[in-house]
Design an enzyme around this catalytic site. Structure first.
Site, PDB file in Angstrom:
ATOM      1  N   LYS A  67      42.196  29.198  41.970  1.00 49.32           N
ATOM      2  CA  LYS A  67      43.626  29.520  41.923  1.00 49.32           C
ATOM      3  C   LYS A  67      44.361  28.792  43.049  1.00 49.32           C
ATOM      4  O   LYS A  67      45.434  28.217  42.852  1.00 49.32           O
ATOM      5  CB  LYS A  67      43.840  31.046  42.004  1.00 49.32           C
ATOM      6  CG  LYS A  67      43.479  31.722  40.690  1.00 49.32           C
ATOM      7  CD  LYS A  67      43.373  33.228  40.775  1.00 49.32           C
ATOM      8  CE  LYS A  67      42.849  33.768  39.437  1.00 49.32           C
ATOM      9  NZ  LYS A  67      42.624  35.214  39.430  1.00 49.32           N
ATOM     10  N   GLN A 111      43.039  39.960  43.493  1.00 48.25           N
ATOM     11  CA  GLN A 111      41.882  39.612  42.656  1.00 48.25           C
ATOM     12  C   GLN A 111      41.095  40.877  42.292  1.00 48.25           C
ATOM     13  O   GLN A 111      40.717  41.657  43.170  1.00 48.25           O
ATOM     14  CB  GLN A 111      40.982  38.608  43.406  1.00 48.25           C
ATOM     15  CG  GLN A 111      39.827  38.097  42.599  1.00 48.25           C
ATOM     16  CD  GLN A 111      40.262  37.304  41.355  1.00 48.25           C
ATOM     17  OE1 GLN A 111      41.164  36.467  41.425  1.00 48.25           O
ATOM     18  NE2 GLN A 111      39.638  37.574  40.234  1.00 48.25           N
ATOM     19  N   ASP A 134      50.395  38.182  37.725  1.00 45.86           N
ATOM     20  CA  ASP A 134      49.278  38.452  36.815  1.00 45.86           C
ATOM     21  C   ASP A 134      49.772  39.168  35.552  1.00 45.86           C
ATOM     22  O   ASP A 134      49.044  39.222  34.555  1.00 45.86           O
ATOM     23  CB  ASP A 134      48.228  39.340  37.510  1.00 45.86           C
ATOM     24  CG  ASP A 134      46.980  38.567  37.900  1.00 45.86           C
ATOM     25  OD1 ASP A 134      46.772  37.469  37.335  1.00 45.86           O
ATOM     26  OD2 ASP A 134      46.232  39.053  38.769  1.00 45.86           O
TER      27      ASP A 134
END
Ligand code: NAP
Length: 296
Positions: A67, A111, A134
Site C-alpha cells: 500500500k 490494517q 477502505d
C-alpha cells in the site's frame, strides 16, 4: 448462426475465453491516478494516506508495504504507524482521533485483522467517514446502499472496474455473488445492483447452490474455499470473477475457482494471482485521490 457459434466457441465447443488481466488494468488505473495526483499537486493540494498496523502479522506486513509502495508510485504521501501488538484499544482510538483532526491527512487505513483484545467495529467507527478510504465505516456502507456518495470498499469497486474495462456489460445480467461478507460479498452485490444487474447473493445456507450459480451470467466467487467452484457450478459462456486468495494442497496460491476445470466453458475469467488481487490497492489509491473531492 454457425459463424457466430464458431466465433464464440473453439473447435471442440469450448469457449474462446478472455483472460481478465488485473495486473494490466490496475496498472492503467494507477497511471491515471498518478496523473491526477500531479494535477492536484500543481494546484498545491498534497494527498496523504495514514496507514496503521498493530502487531506484525506477516500477511499484514506485506499488504501494508504494498500500500505504501502504491502511494509512492502515484506520487502521494504516506504516513506509517507500526504499533506493537500490546497497544491498547484506547491508544489506537487516540491515534485515530488525532489523525481525524489533521488537515494534512486525507485517508486513514487500519490494517485488519487487529489483535483479539481490540474491537474492530469500534475502531472502524472511530475513523472520520470523510477519511474512510477502505469504505468499511457504517456511514460509507449506508451511503452505498442508498446511492449516495461515499467511499466504496476497494475489492468490490475493483471488480466493477475489471468488468467495465474488459467491456463486459453488467446491466440486465443475472449476477450471482457467492459470499456475503461485509468487505466483499455485500458491497459487491450493492455495486452490481447499482449497475442495474439482477443480483442473487448465495452463502453457506443457500439450498441447491449449483442450481443458483448456474443461473449466473456473471459469477463472483468470494467464499475462501480453495478451488470450490468447478465447471458443474456454471453455465457455458459465464463470466467468472474469482476473489479467493487461498493455498492449495501443494501450498500454491489459488482462488475459490478451479481455474483449469472452469476456464474452458467461460467467456471470461480472472486468474489467481493477477486478477482481482492487484485491483484492491489500485482502488485504495483511487479512494485516496477521491478523498480530496469528498472533503470540499
Ligand atoms: P469470509 O468473510 O470468510 O466470507 C465467506 C463467505 O462465503 C461467507 O458469506 C460464507 O457464508 C460463504 N461460504 C463459505 N463456505 C461456503 C460454502 N461451502 N458454500 C456457500 N457459501 C459459503 O470471506 P471474505 O473476507 O469475503 O473473503 C473471501 C475470499 O476472498 C477469501 O479467500 C479472501 O482471502 C479473499 N479476499 C481477497 C481479496 C482481494 O483483494 N483479492 C480481498 C478480500 C478477500 P456464511 O455467511 O453463511 O458463513
Amino acid at each position: 448462426f454457425v459463424l457466430i457459434q464458431r466465433w464464440l466457441c473453439g473447435k471442440d465447443g469450448t469457449y474462446m475465453t478472455m483472460l481478465i488481466d488485473g495486473k494490466a488494468i490496475s496498472m492503467q488505473i494507477k497511471d491515471e491516478l498518478k496523473q491526477k495526483a500531479a494535477e492536484l499537486k500543481a494546484k498545491g493540494i498534497n494527498v496523504t494516506l495514514a496507514v496503521i498496523q498493530v502487531g506484525d502479522n506477516p500477511a499484514s506486513c506485506v499488504y501494508v508495504r504494498n500500500k505504501k509502495k502504491g502511494c509512492g508510485y502515484i506520487g502521494i504521501g504516506s504516513l506509517s504507524y507500526e504499533l506493537p501488538e500490546e497497544t491498547s484499544q484506547e491508544e489506537l482510538l487516540n491515534l485515530i482521533r488525532e489523525l481525524n483532526e489533521r488537515d494534512d491527512v486525507n485517508g486513514i487505513l487500519v490494517q485488519l485483522p487487529l489483535p483479539s483484545h481490540i474491537d474492530e467495529d469500534t475502531v472502524i467507527k472511530a475513523i472520520d467517514p470523510l477519511k474512510d478510504v477502505d469504505g468499511f465505516h457504517p456511514q460509507s456502507v449506508g451511503a452505498l446502499c442508498i446511492g449516495q456518495s461515499g467511499f466504496v470498499s476497494c475489492t468490490p469497486a475493483g471488480i466493477i472496474q475489471l468488468l467495465k474495462r474488459s467491456n463486459i456489460d453488467i446491466a440486465g445480467k443475472e449476477c450471482v455473488v457467492l459470499g456475503r461478507s461485509n468487505i466483499v460479498g455485500k458491497p459487491m452485490s450493492l455495486l452490481l445492483l447499482r449497475e442495474n444487474a439482477t443480483v442473487t447473493i448465495a452463502h453457506s445456507r443457500t439450498k441447491n447452490l449449483k442450481e443458483v450459480t448456474q443461473r449466473a451470467d456473471i459469477l463472483v466467487a468470494a467464499v475462501g474455499k480453495p478451488k470450490m467452484i468447478t465447471k458443474d457450478y456454471v453455465k457455458k459462456g459465464v463470466v467468472v470473477v474469482d476473489v479467493g486468495i487461498n493455498r492449495d494442497e501443494n501450498n500454491k496460491l489459488c482462488g475459490d475457482v478451479d481455474f483449469d476445470d472452469v476456464e474452458p466453458v467461460c467467456s471470461a475469467i480472472t486468474p489467481v494471482p493477477g486478477g482481482v488481487g492487484p485491483m484492491t490497492i489500485a482502488m485504495l489509491l483511487h479512494n485516496c485521490i477521491e478523498s480530496v473531492s469528498l472533503k470540499v
